[in-house]
Design an enzyme around this catalytic site. Structure first.
Site, PDB file in Angstrom:
ATOM      1  N   GLY A 119    -140.858  42.565  -2.129  1.00 34.62           N
ATOM      2  CA  GLY A 119    -142.175  42.502  -1.137  1.00 34.62           C
ATOM      3  C   GLY A 119    -143.053  41.546  -1.697  1.00 34.62           C
ATOM      4  O   GLY A 119    -143.423  41.413  -2.648  1.00 34.62           O
ATOM      5  N   GLY A 151    -147.122  41.074   0.974  1.00 33.71           N
ATOM      6  CA  GLY A 151    -148.312  41.458   1.275  1.00 33.71           C
ATOM      7  C   GLY A 151    -149.489  40.968   0.814  1.00 33.71           C
ATOM      8  O   GLY A 151    -149.940  39.953   0.530  1.00 33.71           O
ATOM      9  N   GLY A 210    -151.432  41.635  -2.527  1.00 34.15           N
ATOM     10  CA  GLY A 210    -150.123  40.683  -3.494  1.00 34.15           C
ATOM     11  C   GLY A 210    -149.025  41.296  -3.556  1.00 34.15           C
ATOM     12  O   GLY A 210    -148.256  41.387  -2.280  1.00 34.15           O
ATOM     13  N   VAL A 216    -144.771  42.777  -4.765  1.00 32.21           N
ATOM     14  CA  VAL A 216    -144.074  44.038  -5.171  1.00 32.21           C
ATOM     15  C   VAL A 216    -142.931  43.317  -6.007  1.00 32.21           C
ATOM     16  O   VAL A 216    -142.088  42.837  -5.819  1.00 32.21           O
ATOM     17  CB  VAL A 216    -144.248  44.914  -4.660  1.00 32.21           C
ATOM     18  CG1 VAL A 216    -143.631  46.405  -5.048  1.00 32.21           C
ATOM     19  CG2 VAL A 216    -145.259  45.330  -3.447  1.00 32.21           C
ATOM     20  N   LYS A 255    -146.794  46.423  -7.893  1.00 36.10           N
ATOM     21  CA  LYS A 255    -147.798  46.347  -7.098  1.00 36.10           C
ATOM     22  C   LYS A 255    -148.293  44.712  -8.074  1.00 36.10           C
ATOM     23  O   LYS A 255    -149.410  45.713  -8.706  1.00 36.10           O
ATOM     24  CB  LYS A 255    -148.475  46.466  -6.422  1.00 36.10           C
ATOM     25  CG  LYS A 255    -149.533  45.513  -5.131  1.00 36.10           C
ATOM     26  CD  LYS A 255    -150.258  46.992  -4.180  1.00 36.10           C
ATOM     27  CE  LYS A 255    -148.416  47.321  -3.554  1.00 36.10           C
ATOM     28  NZ  LYS A 255    -148.488  46.104  -2.618  1.00 36.10           N
ATOM     29  N   ASP A 257    -156.334  48.415   7.022  1.00 30.98           N
ATOM     30  CA  ASP A 257    -154.447  47.627   7.220  1.00 30.98           C
ATOM     31  C   ASP A 257    -154.168  47.948   7.118  1.00 30.98           C
ATOM     32  O   ASP A 257    -152.544  48.271   6.305  1.00 30.98           O
ATOM     33  CB  ASP A 257    -154.639  46.712   5.415  1.00 30.98           C
ATOM     34  CG  ASP A 257    -153.437  45.233   6.341  1.00 30.98           C
ATOM     35  OD1 ASP A 257    -153.369  44.665   6.491  1.00 30.98           O
ATOM     36  OD2 ASP A 257    -153.089  44.711   5.103  1.00 30.98           O
TER      37      ASP A 257
END
Length: 601
Positions: free
Chosen positions: A323, A325, A328, A330, A345, A440
């Protein structure tokens, strides 16, 4: 007195929802402006706004001559009606109480304590392996009498035992539930799980794994529920005592011989010990790092500190990216000793604060324990590296299942997902030690575990990010489409910014589409505007297409989403009110236009 007309007692610092209540008048649905009244004859009753008696809480009919009555919420949490005769210099006597069981009020015994009735009086007792934090103060709760260390011993065996506590009831905040199992299997499952502090074995087949603290415990002899608690094993001193006794029984001659030989051996032993110490601390120190990679939390529930080298080893050199985002990237990792899968992360553009400040922030995040929050297991503050270690979620994010036709949940499941997300945010805003504003909220930051339960992630990170850490706007934290309007107006940002972001996401959950879609016609491209227009036109079936949904549930989700996305922060409901509206326990007024406030100005 709730806005639905129900008179309810809850413990402090809990959601105003059914599982937490311990007394209710049962008058929900009567609407606003219900009042509690007391007549001179001791009749305690509820009136609605028209003056109609909707319920007698006490029967009344007590003497009125030279007698006065008083209703009171006592310190033990029980609601009582007292009477006193003024001519006889009598004392106040209780003529009615909301319950005869003094263990009914939840929270009476504090954290990790449970209530037992003895001779009609309540008495608090601690869990096995625990003691009262402050003697004489039950509400202070109980604390461990052993050190919580790694749940694996040096030889791989468990350093804990499981103690049973029968006929007890507790608040269920389980993070994992095993079904169709036995008591022994439940104890073993908790013993082998480093995150499990206790388990509730209910209905003879369900094993509900819990973290600490346990709340609202009480003994109920009619209940078959069993609690099993992980307790540290005490260090046995029996061998030392036997050795001392044996030495005392030695004869004088043998003692002199041993002492003489000891002088010779002492010098050799000192040399050997010195060599061992040097070897252990200068060589084995490097070998101990991989063996300490358990993720057990210490007694204050703080996350564990990792070195960068450890996390590099756990992730295989940050090889498998799962992932990416605004906070940062992951990576997937596996802790070798426990084979536990984790998500690591790597934070980007974090503030250059000192190690103590970063550790303090991590401890604040690490102390949050809620079934709808992603669990922070550890962190790394190694030179310029900042990384976080989370529990791994096998089903990815909410965005992965919401915007995929194959994985999309049905409407009732989506409603329950929205409620669970709201519960997690309520905890961040109102119930954890330090209030946390997420900044967020979006589907990509809602993770889904193996049982399709949503968990809010990345909470608390906004405080340690640089001001330009955003995909879109300098000085604004968040993601385009989910950012509350006050970010752009230099207004103070409060928890209502999270309410706005949740409202946008709630509409996405309702309609299974993104908040902005330029491929759609202009009047449908912006989700909030299209939803409000469909709401005005009374044509909300368009929002879900051919999907068959219950009209009341759809109406509830749409109205809550529109209230949350109002431009003016003060008009948005709190997250606790949002949760009550989603649960259907409070009436939802007709929402105004999302921009009507500023249009009027």
């Amino acid at each position: 007195m709730q806005t639905d007309g129900n008179l309810v007692q809850y413990p402090v610092n809990t959601p105003d929802t059914g599982p937490y209540a311990y007394f209710a008048s049962g008058t929900d649905g009567e609407g606003d402006n219900v009042t509690l009244n007391l007549d001179p004859d001791g009749r305690l009753y509820l009136l609605n706004f028209t003056g109609f008696n909707i319920k007698n809480i006490t029967p009344g009919g007590y003497p009125t001559k030279e007698t006065i009555n008083m209703m009171k919420l006592d310190a033990d949490g029980i609601f009582r009606l007292y009477s006193r005769n003024l001519t006889r210099n009598g004392n106040w006597s209780a003529v009615w109480s909301s319950t005869s069981n003094k263990c009914d009020p939840k929270g009476l015994c504090g954290l990790n304590g449970y209530c037992v009735m003895k001779d009609q009086e309540a008495e608090c007792t601690c869990l096995p392996g625990f003691r009262f934090v402050a003697n004489g103060n039950w509400t202070s709760g109980c604390e461990r009498v052993f050190n919580a260390e790694s749940c694996k011993g040096k030889n791989g065996s468990s350093s804990y035992t499981m103690e049973e506590l029968s006929n007890t009831e507790w608040l269920d905040v389980s993070y994992s539930v095993l079904s169709s199992t036995t008591k022994d299997n439940c104890k073993q499952a908790c013993l082998e799980d480093c995150n499990c502090e206790a388990a509730l074995f209910t209905d003879g087949q369900y094993c509900r794994k819990q973290g600490l603290p346990l709340r609202f415990g009480r003994r109920n002899l009619e209940s078959s529920n069993l609690a099993v608690v992980k307790v540290g094993r005490p260090i046995s001193t029996m061998d030392n005592k036997e050795l001392i006794t044996e030495k005392k029984n030695l004869g004088t001659g043998r003692t002199i011989l041993i002492i003489s030989g000891s002088f010779v051996a002492f010098g050799l032993a000192m040399v050997a010990i010195f060599g061992i110490i040097v070897y252990r601390y200068h060589v084995l120190a490097y070998k101990r790092v991989p063996n300490n990679d358990g993720t057990a939390l210490n007694e204050v529930f703080a996350p564990r500190a990792f070195t960068y080298a450890e996390l590099e080893n756990i992730t295989g050199g940050f090889k498998e990216e799962i992932g990416r985002g605004s906070f940062g990237t992951v990576y997937k990792g596996i802790i070798s000793s426990t084979r536990k899968v984790v998500a690591v992360k790597r934070l980007e553009k974090v503030l250059a604060e000192g190690e103590r400040e970063f550790r303090n922030e991590m401890k604040v995040i690490g102390k949050t324990h809620h079934r709808n929050l992603a669990r922070l297991l550890g962190y790394c503050h190694d030179e310029h590296h900042r990384l976080l270690v989370y529990e791994y979620m096998s089903n990815g994010s909410l965005a992965d299942i919401l915007f995929s036709l194959e994985k999309r949940p049905c409407f009732p499941e989506r409603l329950e997902i929205a409620r669970n997300i709201a519960r997690g945010i309520v905890y961040l805003h109102e119930e954890c030690e330090t209030q946390i504003i997420h900044c967020d909220i979006k589907p990509q930051n809602i993770l889904i575990d193996e049982s399709r339960c949503p968990k809010v992630s990345d909470f608390g990170l906004a405080k340690i990010l640089k001001s330009d850490q955003t995909k879109t706007f300098t000085g604004i934290r968040g993601t385009r489409g989910y950012v509350a309007p006050e970010w752009h107006r230099n207004m103070p940002v409060t928890v209502k910014a999270d309410v706005y972001s949740f409202g946008v996401m709630l509409l996405e959950i309702t309609c299974c589409r993104k908040n902005v879609d330029s491929s759609l016609p202009e009047d449908e491209a912006v989700l909030e505007q299209w939803v409000y227009q469909c709401f005005l036109d009374g044509d909300m079936d368009k929002l879900v297409g051919d999907e068959i949904v219950e009209k009341n549930q759809l109406d509830r989700m749409v109205k809550v989403g529109l209230w949350c996305t109002l431009d003016e922060p003060s008009l948005r409901p709190s997250m606790k009110k949002v949760l009550l509206m989603l649960e259907g326990t409070v009436e939802i007024p007709i929402p105004p236009s999302p921009t009507s406030f500023f249009t009027a100005i």
